[in-house]
Write a protein that holds these residues in place. Structure first.
Motif, mmCIF file in Angstrom:
data_model
loop_
_atom_site.group_PDB
_atom_site.id
_atom_site.type_symbol
_atom_site.label_atom_id
_atom_site.label_comp_id
_atom_site.label_asym_id
_atom_site.label_seq_id
_atom_site.Cartn_x
_atom_site.Cartn_y
_atom_site.Cartn_z
ATOM 1 N N MET A 55 0.815 -1.221 0.000
ATOM 2 C CA MET A 55 0.000 0.000 0.000
ATOM 3 C C MET A 55 0.847 1.269 0.000
ATOM 4 O O MET A 55 0.427 2.308 -0.493
ATOM 5 C CB MET A 55 -0.932 0.027 1.223
ATOM 6 N N VAL A 56 2.047 1.185 0.585
ATOM 7 C CA VAL A 56 2.906 2.369 0.634
ATOM 8 C C VAL A 56 3.656 2.558 -0.691
ATOM 9 O O VAL A 56 3.815 3.676 -1.170
ATOM 10 C CB VAL A 56 3.883 2.283 1.843
ATOM 11 N N ILE A 57 4.086 1.449 -1.288
ATOM 12 C CA ILE A 57 4.881 1.566 -2.531
ATOM 13 C C ILE A 57 3.990 1.844 -3.749
ATOM 14 O O ILE A 57 4.335 2.661 -4.610
ATOM 15 C CB ILE A 57 5.726 0.286 -2.767
ATOM 16 N N PRO A 59 1.313 3.621 -4.756
ATOM 17 C CA PRO A 59 0.975 4.926 -5.346
ATOM 18 C C PRO A 59 2.134 5.608 -6.061
ATOM 19 O O PRO A 59 1.914 6.461 -6.927
ATOM 20 C CB PRO A 59 0.510 5.753 -4.137
ATOM 21 N N TRP A 60 3.383 5.206 -5.735
ATOM 22 C CA TRP A 60 4.538 5.854 -6.373
ATOM 23 C C TRP A 60 4.714 5.402 -7.820
ATOM 24 O O TRP A 60 5.513 5.976 -8.554
ATOM 25 C CB TRP A 60 5.798 5.611 -5.527
ATOM 26 N N ASP A 62 2.386 5.758 -10.043
ATOM 27 C CA ASP A 62 1.805 6.872 -10.808
ATOM 28 C C ASP A 62 2.822 8.000 -10.952
ATOM 29 O O ASP A 62 2.925 8.623 -12.007
ATOM 30 C CB ASP A 62 0.546 7.400 -10.103
ATOM 31 N N VAL A 63 3.572 8.263 -9.869
ATOM 32 C CA VAL A 63 4.580 9.335 -9.910
ATOM 33 C C VAL A 63 5.654 8.975 -10.937
ATOM 34 O O VAL A 63 6.043 9.812 -11.757
ATOM 35 C CB VAL A 63 5.234 9.531 -8.510
ATOM 36 N N PHE A 392 -8.214 6.959 -4.661
ATOM 37 C CA PHE A 392 -6.991 7.457 -5.286
ATOM 38 C C PHE A 392 -6.776 6.923 -6.702
ATOM 39 O O PHE A 392 -5.728 7.103 -7.280
ATOM 40 C CB PHE A 392 -5.775 7.138 -4.416
#
Lengths: 448, 67
Positions: A55-57, A59-60, A62-63, A392
């Motif tokens: 869950m922490v990794i 979303p990055w 998309d960046v 998100f």
């Protein structure tokens, strides 16, 4: 509709009851059942760590994509990248949906492509439907549809791998995209797939598959399940450790097949086998989140169990075949994949086998001690993960109705845990008895 | 400033405020109950929210710069 509403209502009451218990029941002494408490803490902590990492990794991803596109736009402003693409559509008894799939492909915004439909020993009217559609299309192309070559191949022997290999041999494109014949392809999907291949290191891409038939409860369960697993693909992509390119939406450079050969004819999940071989050869696989394909989920429990049985059997077979990939120290292999993701996949299967009982275990413990803390924690974690994934998501404009499912997501996932557990047991039994799992013949309804 | 940017800014502020409220709620509430499981969950959720929020803002930033 009423049935669905009543079920949701029941699930909400159940969740509400547990939340109520937390506030209004006084827990007994914490020294009760210390061993059970330790088991729960151990199991819950491992799950929490696993989900935390993902869950922490995730979303990055998309960046990383936005940054690489920005950098490329700066470097090569106005450069067009439109290599020839071959879209393969293997079809076995897909008379209900194959024409819709072809129509959706022809409405694609990407123009430089050909379609090859491979009829794999269909026993229904799939072949006639395809030929009649191609005939009509060639005679009078409907306005708005792009002019692309659509060809039809007939494969007498069944097997998806065999059908795809026939398509690959006939394909002229630099990039080969495979889609299932029950899918609806969004207009931007092909263009988005192709954009990832601008990076010369990318050899394959996996698309974002969503369940299209969410009219019944099983469809909703599968929808949430796909949402979960494809969200986690983002972190797999960042870590370079994707090892499953699903047959519903996968893109490959043609040279991949020249280097490592075509699809396996013996493995029941030829897509997993191919993906692991690509990883084995040290080639880069990425997740194309914006390449969206809608597929038809299993309409009944027996269909879903058979699908999961095929996936499990195929995965066990692939892991055994490529077992030397586990903990490999070879330079070309991604260490995160070999030392972390693949062992985690095995751990996940073990966890799955225990999860069904674990939840009952936690419930009984909570009931006996009036201590619902671990139960409510689990519900909060699962619901929040669903809410975060839904809210998100860049590709969803309206999430209002969907986010209402988040609080009961843990119960909906329990249905899928039950199905997966059954499939796992059947897969192991089949493996021990040396039974062969066949390519599934679907009862399609054609939902798009 | 174009409309697109204002829309994104508005979304970002809503997400930021929502996640702040959620984090404060979890920390305060669970500190009172003081249970290990809740504390773990509070840390889990806070970090997940922060990570998602930061990633979303950065993604918006690069998308806007590209335009």
């Amino acid at each position: 509709m009423l049935k669905k509403f009543l079920l949701y209502f029941f699930l909400y009451i159940l969740t509400g009851g547990i939340v109520f218990s937390v506030f209004f029941l006084t827990p007994t002494e914490k020294t009760d059942f210390p061993v059970i408490r330790l088991i729960i803490i151990f199991f819950a902590t491992t799950l929490l760590i696993k989900y935390f990492i993902y869950m922490v990794i995730s979303p990055w991803h998309d960046v990383a994509i936005a940054f690489s596109r920005y950098r490329r736009a700066k470097k090569s402003a106005g450069d067009r990248y439109e290599p020839p693409v071959s879209v393969l559509v293997p079809a076995r008894n897909e008379e209900a949906g194959v024409v819709t799939t072809l129509k959706s492909l022809l409405e694609s915004s990407y123009k430089n492509f050909e379609i090859i439909v491979i009829d794999s020993a269909s026993t229904d009217n799939t072949g006639e439907k395809i030929l009649s559609f191609i005939g009509q299309y060639n005679k009078s192309r409907p306005p708005g549809l792009s002019k692309v070559a659509v060809s039809y191949l007939k494969e007498e022997r069944p097997g998806k791998g065999r059908a795809l290999n026939k398509g690959i041999a006939a394909a002229s494109g630099e990039i080969i995209i495979s889609v299932d014949a029950d899918c609806f392809i969004a207009p931007e999907t092909l263009a988005n797939f192709v954009s990832y291949f601008r990076n010369p290191r990318v050899m394959a891409a996996v698309g974002n598959v969503k369940i299209g038939n969410t009219q019944n409860i099983l469809g909703v369960v599968q929808y949430l399940e796909f949402l979960f697993s494809f969200y986690f693909k983002k972190s797999d992509s960042i870590l370079g450790s994707i090892y499953i390119i699903g047959g519903a939406a996968g893109a490959f450079r043609k040279e991949v097949f020249k280097k490592i050969g075509g699809y396996s004819l013996s493995n029941i999940t030829e897509d997993i086998d191919l993906s692991v071989r690509i990883q084995y050869a040290g080639m880069k696989i990425v997740y194309a989140e914006d390449a969206v394909v809608y597929t038809e989920g299993a309409a009944d429990f027996s269909g879903l169990i058979r699908q999961r049985l095929r996936w499990k059997s195929g995965r066990i077979e692939t892991f055994l075949k490529h077992r030397h990939l586990f903990f490999s120290t070879q330079e070309k292999h991604n260490k995160i994949l070999t030392w972390f993701i693949l062992p985690l996949a095995i751990f996940g299967e073990v966890q799955l086998a225990l999860e069904l009982f674990f939840i009952i275990f936690v419930y009984v413990y909570s009931y006996l001690t009036n201590d619902y803390s671990s139960f409510i924690s689990g519900i909060i974690v699962v619901s929040s993960m669903f809410a975060v994934q839904i809210i998100f998501d860049f590709h969803r404009k309206k999430w209002g109705r969907l986010v209402l499912l988040a609080p009961i997501g843990w119960l909906l996932l329990y249905i899928s845990t039950f199905v997966e557990f059954q499939a796992l047991i059947m897969a192991f039994r089949g493996y021990l008895r040396k039974e062969k799992t066949e390519w599934q013949i679907w009862k399609r309804k054609g939902v798009f | 400033m174009n409309n697109n940017f204002l829309k994104l800014l508005k979304q970002a502020i809503i997400f930021f405020l929502a996640s702040t409220v959620v984090i404060i709620f979890y920390v305060k509430f669970f500190d009172h109950i003081a249970m290990l499981a809740y504390r773990l969950v509070a840390i889990f959720l806070s970090l997940v929210l922060i990570s998602n929020l930061a990633a979303k803002l950065l993604t918006y930033y690069f998308r806007l710069k590209k335009e």
